[in-house]
Design a protein around this motif. Structure first.
Motif, PDB file in Angstrom:
ATOM      1  N   SER A  80       0.825  -1.218   0.000  1.00 39.58           N
ATOM      2  CA  SER A  80       0.000   0.000   0.000  1.00 39.58           C
ATOM      3  C   SER A  80       0.855   1.261   0.000  1.00 39.58           C
ATOM      4  O   SER A  80       0.487   2.267  -0.612  1.00 39.58           O
ATOM      5  N   MET A  81       2.016   1.225   0.651  1.00 33.13           N
ATOM      6  CA  MET A  81       2.884   2.414   0.679  1.00 33.13           C
ATOM      7  C   MET A  81       3.447   2.742  -0.701  1.00 33.13           C
ATOM      8  O   MET A  81       3.815   3.892  -0.961  1.00 33.13           O
ATOM      9  N   ILE A  82       3.504   1.758  -1.582  1.00 36.49           N
ATOM     10  CA  ILE A  82       3.965   2.012  -2.950  1.00 36.49           C
ATOM     11  C   ILE A  82       3.094   3.063  -3.633  1.00 36.49           C
ATOM     12  O   ILE A  82       3.573   3.875  -4.429  1.00 36.49           O
ATOM     13  N   ASN A  83       1.813   3.067  -3.275  1.00 32.60           N
ATOM     14  CA  ASN A  83       0.863   3.981  -3.909  1.00 32.60           C
ATOM     15  C   ASN A  83       1.256   5.444  -3.749  1.00 32.60           C
ATOM     16  O   ASN A  83       0.928   6.279  -4.602  1.00 32.60           O
ATOM     17  N   GLY A  84       1.970   5.771  -2.682  1.00 26.11           N
ATOM     18  CA  GLY A  84       2.286   7.175  -2.404  1.00 26.11           C
ATOM     19  C   GLY A  84       3.215   7.808  -3.416  1.00 26.11           C
ATOM     20  O   GLY A  84       3.045   8.977  -3.777  1.00 26.11           O
ATOM     21  N   THR A  85       4.225   7.065  -3.880  1.00 27.25           N
ATOM     22  CA  THR A  85       5.275   7.663  -4.707  1.00 27.25           C
ATOM     23  C   THR A  85       5.361   7.081  -6.117  1.00 27.25           C
ATOM     24  O   THR A  85       6.219   7.495  -6.900  1.00 27.25           O
ATOM     25  N   ILE A  86       4.499   6.152  -6.453  1.00 29.40           N
ATOM     26  CA  ILE A  86       4.631   5.436  -7.726  1.00 29.40           C
ATOM     27  C   ILE A  86       4.415   6.343  -8.937  1.00 29.40           C
ATOM     28  O   ILE A  86       4.948   6.092 -10.021  1.00 29.40           O
ATOM     29  N   PHE A  87       3.651   7.429  -8.773  1.00 29.60           N
ATOM     30  CA  PHE A  87       3.361   8.318  -9.909  1.00 29.60           C
ATOM     31  C   PHE A  87       4.457   9.357 -10.156  1.00 29.60           C
ATOM     32  O   PHE A  87       4.426  10.062 -11.172  1.00 29.60           O
ATOM     33  N   THR A  88       5.414   9.504  -9.239  1.00 30.27           N
ATOM     34  CA  THR A  88       6.324  10.649  -9.303  1.00 30.27           C
ATOM     35  C   THR A  88       7.203  10.663 -10.553  1.00 30.27           C
ATOM     36  O   THR A  88       7.596  11.738 -11.020  1.00 30.27           O
ATOM     37  N   VAL A  89       7.529   9.502 -11.110  1.00 24.88           N
ATOM     38  CA  VAL A  89       8.426   9.476 -12.271  1.00 24.88           C
ATOM     39  C   VAL A  89       7.709   9.859 -13.567  1.00 24.88           C
ATOM     40  O   VAL A  89       8.354  10.145 -14.578  1.00 24.88           O
ATOM     41  N   ALA A  90       6.384   9.869 -13.543  1.00 26.54           N
ATOM     42  CA  ALA A  90       5.620  10.137 -14.764  1.00 26.54           C
ATOM     43  C   ALA A  90       5.055  11.550 -14.778  1.00 26.54           C
ATOM     44  O   ALA A  90       4.020  11.806 -15.392  1.00 26.54           O
ATOM     45  N   HIS A  91       5.757  12.486 -14.143  1.00 27.49           N
ATOM     46  CA  HIS A  91       5.196  13.829 -14.016  1.00 27.49           C
ATOM     47  C   HIS A  91       5.152  14.577 -15.347  1.00 27.49           C
ATOM     48  O   HIS A  91       4.263  15.410 -15.565  1.00 27.49           O
ATOM     49  N   GLU A  92       6.059  14.300 -16.264  1.00 32.19           N
ATOM     50  CA  GLU A  92       6.070  15.044 -17.525  1.00 32.19           C
ATOM     51  C   GLU A  92       4.831  14.770 -18.377  1.00 32.19           C
ATOM     52  O   GLU A  92       4.158  15.733 -18.809  1.00 32.19           O
ATOM     53  N   ILE A 100      -0.339  21.566 -16.759  1.00 31.16           N
ATOM     54  CA  ILE A 100       0.326  22.211 -15.630  1.00 31.16           C
ATOM     55  C   ILE A 100       1.826  22.234 -15.910  1.00 31.16           C
ATOM     56  O   ILE A 100       2.306  21.569 -16.830  1.00 31.16           O
ATOM     57  N   SER A 101       2.553  23.012 -15.131  1.00 32.25           N
ATOM     58  CA  SER A 101       3.975  23.177 -15.396  1.00 32.25           C
ATOM     59  C   SER A 101       4.780  23.123 -14.103  1.00 32.25           C
ATOM     60  O   SER A 101       4.327  23.584 -13.048  1.00 32.25           O
ATOM     61  N   ASP A 102       5.985  22.543 -14.189  1.00 35.50           N
ATOM     62  CA  ASP A 102       6.915  22.514 -13.067  1.00 35.50           C
ATOM     63  C   ASP A 102       8.062  23.511 -13.259  1.00 35.50           C
ATOM     64  O   ASP A 102       9.082  23.431 -12.558  1.00 35.50           O
ATOM     65  N   ALA A 103       7.891  24.463 -14.178  1.00 34.41           N
ATOM     66  CA  ALA A 103       8.981  25.380 -14.507  1.00 34.41           C
ATOM     67  C   ALA A 103       9.413  26.213 -13.302  1.00 34.41           C
ATOM     68  O   ALA A 103      10.600  26.450 -13.088  1.00 34.41           O
ATOM     69  N   HIS A 104       8.453  26.679 -12.509  1.00 35.48           N
ATOM     70  CA  HIS A 104       8.786  27.547 -11.373  1.00 35.48           C
ATOM     71  C   HIS A 104       8.400  26.934 -10.024  1.00 35.48           C
ATOM     72  O   HIS A 104       8.828  27.440  -8.979  1.00 35.48           O
TER      73      HIS A 104
END
Length: 527
Positions: A80-92, A100-104
């Protein structure tokens, strides 16, 4: 994370010592007055265990049955803890899809922030229900709800949907992930027997968070980002029937409650002591009482305050890596976000190495009983901190310094990865030491202490990574990590004061005094 206390022979603490003589065979007490704060209740029988060897008491279950339930609970923590961070690599691609943008500012991290905030809220509101209503149905109900909230994560058509549903998913994960602590407290009846299960629980808790980006990267490299959500629905849905049939109730008051209901169906006026004590209390009042004590202890107990800051910063640092690792490895080596995600395998490897160290820490703790002059024959609570302080100084702080000053293109990628592994090892050692120390020092208030610690952990996990991008851009790769290292070093040195003045602190704390009295009573009783 929350370590909920186990019940004491199926009774709530406030009623211990108030129960009249028990009929030796029936396991039922005939009483006229149940508790000091209730009106006399005539004709009621109180259902208790049928002697110390009652096979229904989870403390008397076979080792195989205890380990099956423990393994199921620990695996639930990890998956279940995997659910917290599993999406972080697909932010682009997510940024592109939701415009949305991560520029600033790292706007793509908001789904993780809302997830962690949900966990912080639910740790104080929902987890206490397990103490009063049992483990099985709270866990299964939360599991089913969690699966439902994973569906909109996979098919979300706008960013707001993703952020909102992640809040409730994080709340559900908090309950699922911390169920293992409740199970351990309810089936393992001594500090020594709980040592291995608790260390496995903490390893699963931290490794689950750290391996999320690795699994997410593997999925994203071969499929689309939507499949990160789809596959979670599939594997959580497949696991639910397994838990439905194998995950049995282990909370003593809930098992006795089932016995009492069965007797009432047969016409007997039978209730558990817990049912009588809480008959006039609503769920809101129970939850309110459980949620207020952690806050009081945070502001009045120096040990709880420092432990919360130390553990929260440790967990926050692990979540910080979901942002900083990509910045470091893409700038130094030109890697893609998914390839940078694979590097966090180093953190997981370090966490496994740290877990091995905690096994030696347990031996040092139990050996300290021979040196205890305060309560002879009982381990010294501060002995739990020996390895934790070393893990903080040489693991977390040392690892961050290594991560900082190997962040140059001239160094091979394995150099900063070693720093990550050192932080991973230190995190397991520190969190295990803190959890064990607080549980040992506060005894029956351990659930409240760990509740506020869990809230602190989720708060830092939610907000610290939001500052990562700006901090690394302004200070540079080396000095940003160095700043984190110095903070970790300061927090690691603070508990040394507990090694010096631990006895005096326990003498001043009304909560810790109760734990000392209880340990002294048990020590005398065992002689």
């Amino acid at each position: 994370m929350v370590f909920m206390r186990g019940d004491i022979s199926g009774h709530d603490e406030q009623t211990i010592g108030k129960i009249p003589e028990e009929h030796p065979a029936s396991g039922i007490l005939n009483i006229n007055l149940v508790a000091d704060h209730h009106e006399p209740t005539k004709g009621i029988t109180v259902v208790t265990w049928e002697g110390p060897d009652d096979p229904g008491n989870p403390y008397n279950w076979s080792h195989g049955r205890k380990w099956l339930l423990t393994a199921l609970a620990v695996f639930a923590t990890f998956i279940s803890m995997i659910n917290g961070t599993i999406f972080t690599v697909a932010h682009e691609p997510m940024n592109e899809r939701f415009n949305i943008s991560d520029a600033h500012f790292p706007h793509s991290y908001w789904p993780v922030t809302s997830w962690a905030l949900g966990g912080g809220c639910f740790s104080l509101l929902i987890l206490p229900l397990m103490e009063d209503f049992g483990v099985r149905w709270v866990f299964l109900g939360t599991f089913a709800t969690f699966i439902c909230f994973n569906i909109p994560q996979a098919v979300a058509q706008n960013f707001a949907t993703l952020v909102v549903t992640r809040f409730f998913a994080g709340g559900c994960v908090c309950v699922q992930a911390n169920t293992a602590a409740t199970v351990i407290g309810n089936v393992w009846d001594s500090e020594r027997s709980r040592n291995m299960p608790v260390s496995l629980f903490i390893l699963a808790y931290l490794a689950g968070s750290s391996i999320g980006p690795v699994i997410g990267a593997a999925i994203f490299d071969h499929l689309t980002w939507r499949w990160i959500g789809y596959l979670q629905i599939i594997w959580y849905g497949a696991l639910f029937p397994v838990y439905f049939f194998l995950f049995k109730e282990c909370r003593g008051i809930a098992i006795l409650g089932q016995r009492a209901k069965a007797r009432r169906r047969q016409g007997e006026n039978a209730y558990t002591q817990h049912e009588i004590d809480t008959q006039d209390q609503s769920i809101l009042s129970i939850v309110g009482r459980s949620a207020s004590r952690p806050l009081v202890m945070f502001f009045t107990e120096s040990v709880v305050f420092v432990s919360t800051l130390w553990s929260a910063f440790t967990i926050g640092s692990l979540y910080l890596f979901t942002q900083s690792v990509e910045q470091v490895f893409t700038q130094l080596y030109g890697w893609s976000p998914s390839h940078a995600g694979y590097v966090q395998t180093a953190v997981v490897i370090g966490e496994f190495l740290g877990w091995v160290v905690t096994l030696f820490s347990g031996k040092v703790y139990f050996d300290s009983a021979s040196r205890n002059k305060e309560i002879p024959g009982t381990p010294i609570p501060e002995a739990r901190l020996y390895f934790a302080i070393g893990g903080g100084i040489f693991g977390i702080s040392g690892g961050m310094f290594t991560y900082a000053w190997t962040s140059y293109p001239d160094f091979p990628w394995i150099a900063p990865a070693i720093g990550l592994a050192m932080v991973g090892a230190g995190s397991v050692i520190v969190v295990t030491g803190i959890s064990d120390y607080v549980v040992d020092s506060y005894s029956k208030y351990a659930g409240s202490c760990m509740g506020i610690i869990a809230a602190g952990e989720n708060t830092l996990a939610a907000f610290l990574p939001l500052a990562t991008m700006s901090m690394y851009n302004v200070l540079g790769l080396q000095w940003a990590s160095t700043l984190i290292a110095f903070i970790a070093l300061a927090l690691s040195l603070a508990p040394i004061l507990m090694l010096i003045w631990g006895k005096q602190v326990r003498a001043r704390s009304p909560f810790m005094k109760e734990a000392v009295v209880e340990k002294r009573r048990k020590s005398i009783g065992s002689v």
